[in-house]
Design an enzyme around this catalytic site. Structure first.
Site, short mmCIF file in Angstrom:
data_model
loop_
_atom_site.label_atom_id
_atom_site.label_comp_id
_atom_site.label_asym_id
_atom_site.label_seq_id
_atom_site.Cartn_x
_atom_site.Cartn_y
_atom_site.Cartn_z
N GLU A 22 63.85 -15.32 -9.75
CA GLU A 22 62.57 -14.38 -9.89
C GLU A 22 63.37 -13.57 -7.67
O GLU A 22 63.40 -12.68 -7.55
CB GLU A 22 61.66 -15.01 -8.61
CG GLU A 22 60.64 -15.47 -10.09
CD GLU A 22 59.86 -14.51 -11.29
OE1 GLU A 22 60.40 -13.02 -10.70
OE2 GLU A 22 60.53 -15.00 -12.35
N HIS A 25 65.83 -11.29 -8.99
CA HIS A 25 65.72 -9.94 -8.95
C HIS A 25 65.08 -9.37 -8.00
O HIS A 25 65.70 -8.45 -8.13
CB HIS A 25 63.65 -10.26 -9.87
CG HIS A 25 63.72 -10.20 -11.27
ND1 HIS A 25 65.01 -10.05 -12.53
CD2 HIS A 25 63.32 -11.34 -11.98
CE1 HIS A 25 64.35 -10.33 -13.12
NE2 HIS A 25 64.27 -11.51 -13.14
#
Length: 398
Positions: A22, A25
């Site tokens: 994550e 991202h």
């Protein structure tokens, strides 16, 4: 106690991998100026969080993944006018693809780093079963711990075999693996030609294959003695490197891991029935799919027995698998979003060639049935593997 600590450590490292996924991202989205409102590890009720700038960071109660919330992920989202220029769906296609693929790329980087430090500190196992020689024995031995008698024959030494040689063929028959070399050599007796790769050159060596009594293991585990051919060479089971050569070793092994991962994904569907049978009490195949629960348990067993190489190899393999799986062109996976964005780009390019304006953004509502189907199948497989890992786990050590 060792098993428990190993399970906790493996699960913790999986959690860190998810957090880094994550973070990939998050970092790329912010790098391109997109607005990221939330970065959380886990789902469900919030346990803890803090805000820095425009982004809230935190942990949630269910440790089953994580998410990074970027404004304007689809055209269906209502984006405030002030954030329109920073919305995900307003960015160039290549930027969106980079952000969407950053999570998987992070897994690949993590896997490579694990393999690099493995190669440097403990070596990398010969998973391909490459027919490379680690040692030329001073004689033909009936067993690994047998001593050489004075004047005992040493066919490999007499023939000129060297450490590092890779055997390509025995008596004109190709031997891509060490198992093939053993199979062909054990059936021979007397003068035999071996084709060998040495320093990128193919050479032919002639060895006088000896016949010895050796203990052989049957498929059922019982052992018996039989006469086999041998020349006195020892297999390279582990490749060792220094800090510099470990880069090349890890790179080559990364290719092997990708190959194994892709093969595993292709064969994945046909292995599900075996998981169902295992839940009902059938024998659990060591190659059957496992959940995070099963992987953590295997990691715990590895730690308990001091098999750190196996522990790190499983962690690297899991990262490669998750990275590749997440790129499959299926919603709600990142690969599904990448496919949609690339489809829009190609479609608009074709429309431009025809003198037409860009088409409307893909309506994600129309893709919901397929998305729900993927979620349902994925959830069902996850439940099956978790159940099998609890009631009938894979056991590496009986």
């Amino acid at each position: 106690m060792g098993v428990f600590l190993g399970i906790v450590l493996f699960a913790l490292l999986i959690g860190i991998s998810i957090a880094l996924h994550e973070l990939g991202h998050l970092a790329t989205a912010k790098m391109f100026g997109m607005k990221v409102t939330r970065y959380f590890i886990g789902f469900g009720p919030r346990i803890w969080s803090f805000r820095r700038g425009e982004t809230e960071y935190g942990l949630k109660a269910i440790p089953a993944g994580g998410f990074c919330e970027i404004v304007g992920m689809t055209a269906l989202e209502d984006v405030p006018p002030a954030d329109q220029h920073r919305a995900f769906n307003r960015q160039k296609t290549w930027k969106r693809v980079v952000v969407l693929s950053a999570g998987s790329i992070t897994h690949f980087i993590v896997g490579f780093i694990v393999l690099y430090f493995m190669a440097w500190t403990m070596g990398i196992p010969n998973l391909r079963d490459t027919a490379q020689i680690a040692e030329v024995a001073p004689c033909v031995q009936s067993s690994a711990d047998a001593e050489c008698a004075p004047g005992a024959p040493s066919p490999a030494k007499d023939a000129g075999f060297q450490v590092g040689d890779v055997i390509l063929a025995v008596a004109g028959t190709a031997t891509p693996t060490w198992s093939d070399v053993l199979d062909k050599t054990q059936k021979r007796f007397g003068t035999t030609e071996f084709k060998v790769l040495r320093d990128d050159r193919e050479i032919t060596l002639t060895a006088d294959v000896a016949r010895i009594d050796r203990e052989v293991r049957r498929a059922d585990g019982t052992r018996y003695k039989t006469e086999v051919g041998a020349i006195g060479i020892i297999h390279q089971r582990n490749f060792e490197y220094n800090p510099v050569t470990a880069i090349g070793g890890a790179t080559a092994f990364t290719g092997t891991m990708f190959e194994n991962t892709w093969r595993g994904l292709i064969n994945f569907p046909q292995k599900i029935p075996a998981v169902v049978e295992a839940i009902g009490g059938g024998e659990r195949d060591i190659d059957s799919p496992v959940s995070v629960v099963g992987a953590s348990r295997l990691g715990g067993e590895a730690v308990d027995r001091g098999l750190w190489q196996l522990f790190w190899l499983m962690l690297a393999g899991l990262n490669f698998f998750v990275g590749v799986f997440n790129l499959l062109p299926l919603l709600p996976l990142d690969g599904g979003h990448i496919a949609v964005n690339l489809y829009e780009r190609v479609r608009n390019w074709i429309r431009k060639l025809r003198g037409l304006p860009d088409g409307a953004p893909v309506n994600y509502l129309r893709l919901l049935p397929l998305t729900y189907l993927v979620i349902f199948v994925g959830g069902a497989v996850t439940l099956l593997t978790i159940t099998a890992d609890i009631v009938n786990p894979i056991r590496l050590f009986q």
